[in-house]
Scaffold this active site. Structure first.
Site, mmCIF file in Angstrom:
data_model
loop_
_atom_site.group_PDB
_atom_site.id
_atom_site.type_symbol
_atom_site.label_atom_id
_atom_site.label_comp_id
_atom_site.label_asym_id
_atom_site.label_seq_id
_atom_site.Cartn_x
_atom_site.Cartn_y
_atom_site.Cartn_z
ATOM 1 N N VAL A 352 0.858 -1.326 -0.003
ATOM 2 C CA VAL A 352 0.052 -0.125 -0.060
ATOM 3 C C VAL A 352 0.708 1.292 -0.055
ATOM 4 C CG1 VAL A 352 -2.102 -0.980 1.040
ATOM 5 C CG2 VAL A 352 -0.235 -0.004 2.582
ATOM 6 N N SER A 671 -16.518 -10.939 15.146
ATOM 7 C CA SER A 671 -17.170 -10.069 14.218
ATOM 8 C C SER A 671 -17.914 -10.902 13.134
ATOM 9 C CB SER A 671 -16.229 -9.100 13.454
ATOM 10 O OG SER A 671 -15.337 -9.848 12.557
ATOM 11 N N LYS A 714 -12.779 -3.839 5.572
ATOM 12 C CA LYS A 714 -13.836 -4.907 5.372
ATOM 13 C C LYS A 714 -14.910 -4.143 4.177
ATOM 14 C CE LYS A 714 -14.081 -6.744 9.739
ATOM 15 N NZ LYS A 714 -14.643 -7.008 11.201
#
Length: 772
Positions: A352, A671, A714
């Site tokens: 990144v 989660s 997400k």
């Protein structure tokens, strides 16, 4: 009795010695004695050069011994460990055996009582034996204690004769001496001779040491003579020019006073050493490190915030929040140059742009950039250096990087700080605590340099993929900036601006020779890569460029244009496909969202039921937390039977199986609670879950949806997978500020306070069409 002939060795009664046996007859004799549990006779050869000794080649007096141990080494050598028991005399040798056998007569020691002559000899012998042992170097105290503890005259004579260094023939003569007085007199005579020899040897050593002291005195005088010659302008020695050069370099290095004193001290040591000395090169190397390190105070940074903004925008697309924080950091540093700014730690998945961000910061500051890779470092000395007492010692990576940079005012990137290990040589992360503390690093002490070094002017930037492995005290010294993955539009823009141009140059192609369309780039992103960063995307673009380069090099074509339909021929069939449509659209299947160290991902929760007794079966490499979430989800479904219009009795005769595919990959975390609840509710309601909806959130037994982490990763994973609606906990609404505006515009967000809201949105009505 079985006999083992030995060369140049005599075994006395009471001694325990190892004996190497190589002849087949000796091996057979030893093995026979062990099997028959009988002692063995040890006889010394008269001529040790005879390989096959006969009766005439062996002494007539030997020692009866018991075999304590039989050892065969890996190279095939046989050894027996024997303990002498009693003297014997050979009467005759017997034939017809595969080993030497003799008829013997045991020699019995006469018991002496109240014999003053024997007692006097005994006391004298013990005194002389202790005296010899004390003259010998490195004799264990146990040996002296053993001699002093013997109370039998014959045993003492044998013990001393066995361990003192005399010829084997002399030892054999002592073994054959039966008369105790005569034997003790001969041992005493032997000891007196050894004492005289050892005292003479000690006198020679003293004279040799005195001679060496004289040589050292002569060496010092010669060194003084060199100094006198130097003052007179004459040649001062072969290393005078080297020493003068080092002295000049020390003066020009602008060292702190403490460091300069240490350098002068080492230089004086160097002057007194001969060049051939092993320590000479060690001291010379140490001085080279001192004079080559940057000691000067760096010039203040000429920070132009507007220019820094342009540099960051030119080098990186997106990352708006990170760029904003970096500009704030630079602005504060410009207004307060002497302040202690925070240590930035860039955390994000691979590819990144963490390392290139550090290079951009250095470019914006006009500083040199150095990188220290910490991945796999498990030795504290890699950070603090090795002490100079070790051969091949060097400073730590921090000091080595500063020498490479040539200035203390550099940007130093501590790459992969989360990959530090801990081994038997210390904890390198603990050594970094001083390096990264602005209140302490102005007196950082490297073990090799052994002098303080000021690191306060170094701008440290750390990078990591995940925060969890970083120890708490070290993490507390840094300000964490999270870099999430890129959206597909950001990846397309990065590819268009940077990656295509770079790969064209790498492949030797000119921009006019190859055109890769936006559609092709989008197809590569969608069908050939699945990552948070752009490394794999760049590799695929590079593969396209290389294949076109082959065609141009072969003369097949001069220019090429690559569009989406051409990728199958260049890169093969698509590696990834939209799994949502394949796995969703039926009761019992829900799409969850997961966080991984390399970005977000979608996670399918599959539930099935069979006739049974109410058991819950969990598969798919689930961790303890995820298993508990599944149990909570099933309990919550049972508690909501009225709301969901379910028959409570069905749970008692039904086994529920929850499976999370990709079973080889461990999964854990709370989660997935909402997704598990929706999968179970869909299963028992017999109504499918919308295949364009993904969800994340932890659940409680009251049905509340609790907040989770990794929302940005997400959401980006859901967008890349073709999801249209994302359900997240209401308390995570603030985390959407980190999601790029472009991604927020393409998705519909549903905020959950209770699981019933998730049921209304995610589970389709009866006979309702499933969204494509």
């Amino acid at each position: 009795m079985a006999i083992v002939p030995v060369r140049n060795m005599v075994l006395f009664p009471g001694m325990i010695v190892p004996i190497a046996i190589g002849r087949e007859s000796s091996i057979a004799a030893a093995q026979y004695a062990i099997k028959a549990e009988r002692p063995i006779g040890i006889l010394m050869q008269r001529n040790p050069e005879v390989d096959a000794p006969g009766p005439d080649d062996l002494s007539r007096v030997g020692t009866i011994a018991s075999i304590l141990r039989y050892v065969t080494t890996p190279d095939g050598t046989h050894h027996i460990i024997c303990q002498g028991q009693q003297r014997f005399r050979v009467i005759g040798f017997l034939d017809g055996f595969p080993f030497t056998v003799a008829k013997i007569e045991r020699i019995v020691e006469a018991v002496v009582k109240d014999d003053k002559e024997i007692e006097a000899r005994f006391m004298r012998l013990k005194e002389r034996a202790v005296e010899v042992l004390q003259l010998l170097p490195q004799v264990p105290q146990e040996m002296v204690n053993a001699v002093q503890g013997v109370d039998a005259p014959g045993m003492l004579a044998d013990l001393v004769a066995g361990y003192v260094d005399i010829k084997a023939s002399e030892k054999q003569a002592l073994l054959e001496e039966v008369d105790l007085k005569m034997r003790m007199d001969r041992v005493l005579e032997m000891l007196m001779h050894r004492i005289e020899v050892m005292e003479l040897s000690r006198d020679i050593d003293k004279r040799t040491k005195a001679s060496l002291g004289q040589r050292e005195r002569e060496f010092l005088l010669r060194e003084q003579l060199k100094s006198i010659q130097k003052e007179l302008g004459e040649d001062g020695g072969s290393n005078a020019a080297e020493v003068n050069e080092l002295r000049k370099m020390i003066a020009e290095a602008n060292m702190p006073e403490e460091v300069a004193k240490q350098a002068e001290k080492e230089l004086k040591r160097l002057e007194r050493m001969p060049e051939g000395s092993s320590e000479y090169s060690m001291v010379r190397t140490y001085l080279d490190w001192l004079v080559e390190l940057p000691w000067k105070t760096p010039e203040p940074d000429a920070i132009d915030v507007a220019q820094a903004r342009r540099v960051l925008d030119a080098d990186h697309f997106g990352l708006d929040q990170v760029k904003k924080r970096i500009l704030e950091f630079l602005a504060v540093r410009k207004l307060n140059p002497g302040g202690h700014g925070p240590i930035l730690c860039l955390v994000g998945p691979p590819g990144v742009g963490k390392t290139s961000l550090g290079q951009s910061i250095a470019k914006a500051l006009g500083r040199k950039f150095v990188r220290v890779s910490l991945g796999g470092v498990h030795d504290e000395a890699e950070i603090r250096g090795h002490r100079r007492t070790y051969i091949g010692a060097l400073p730590g990576n921090i000091i080595q990087a500063l020498k490479k940079a040539g200035t203390r005012g550099c940007v130093m990137m501590l790459d992969e700080i989360d990959k530090l290990g801990t081994g038997i040589h210390g904890d390198p992360s603990a050594a970094l605590l001083e390096v990264l503390d602005p209140e302490q690093n102005n007196t950082f002490r490297d073990n090799y340099l052994a002098v303080p070094y000021d690191l306060s002017q170094v701008l440290f930037i750390a990078t990591a993929n995940i925060l969890d492995p970083i120890p708490g005290p070290l993490r507390d010294r840094m300000e964490v900036l999270h870099l999430a993955g890129y959206t597909q539009e950001e990846k397309r823009e990065i590819a268009r601006r940077y990656l295509v141009t770079r790969q064209l140059a790498e492949s030797g192609l000119k921009p006019e020779q190859l055109e890769i369309t936006d559609g092709a780039i989008a197809a590569i992103i969608r069908d050939y890569t699945r990552e948070a960063g752009v490394r794999s995307l760049e590799r695929q673009i590079g593969a396209v460029c290389r294949r076109i380069a082959v065609r141009i090099a072969e003369g097949e074509t001069q220019t090429a244009r690559v569009d989406a339909p051409d990728l199958a021929e260049l890169l093969g069939l698509a590696k990834f496909e939209n799994e949502v449509a394949l796995r969703a659209g039926m009761p019992g299947v829900a799409t969850g969202l997961a966080w991984t160290p390399v970005g977000g991902d979608i996670l399918f929760i599959e539930a099935s039921r069979t006739a049974g007794s109410g058991r819950l079966i969990l598969t798919g490499q689930l961790g303890d937390v995820m298993k508990e979430s599944a149990q909570a989800a099933l309990t919550l479904v049972k508690s909501r039977v009225a709301t969901l219009n379910l028959d409570a009795a069905v749970f008692e005769k039904t086994d529920v199986h929850i499976h999370v595919p990709a079973g080889a990959i461990p999964k854990d975390g709370p989660s997935a609670g909402v997704a598990m609840f929706i999968a179970l509710a869909s299963l028992f309601m017999d109504r499918p879950v919308r295949n364009d909806v993904a969800m994340t959130g932890e659940i409680s037994l009251r049905g509340l949806v609790l907040p989770v982490g990794g929302i940005k990763e997400k959401v980006l994973a859901a967008l890349a997978a073709g999801i249209k609606t994302v359900m997240i906990p209401t308390r995570n609404r603030k985390d959407l500020e980190d999601v790029p505006q472009q991604a927020r515009q393409q998705l519909e967000f549903v905020f959950l306070d209770d699981v019933e809201e998730a049921v209304r949105v995610a589970i389709a009505e009866v006979n309702a069409p499933i969204c494509d």
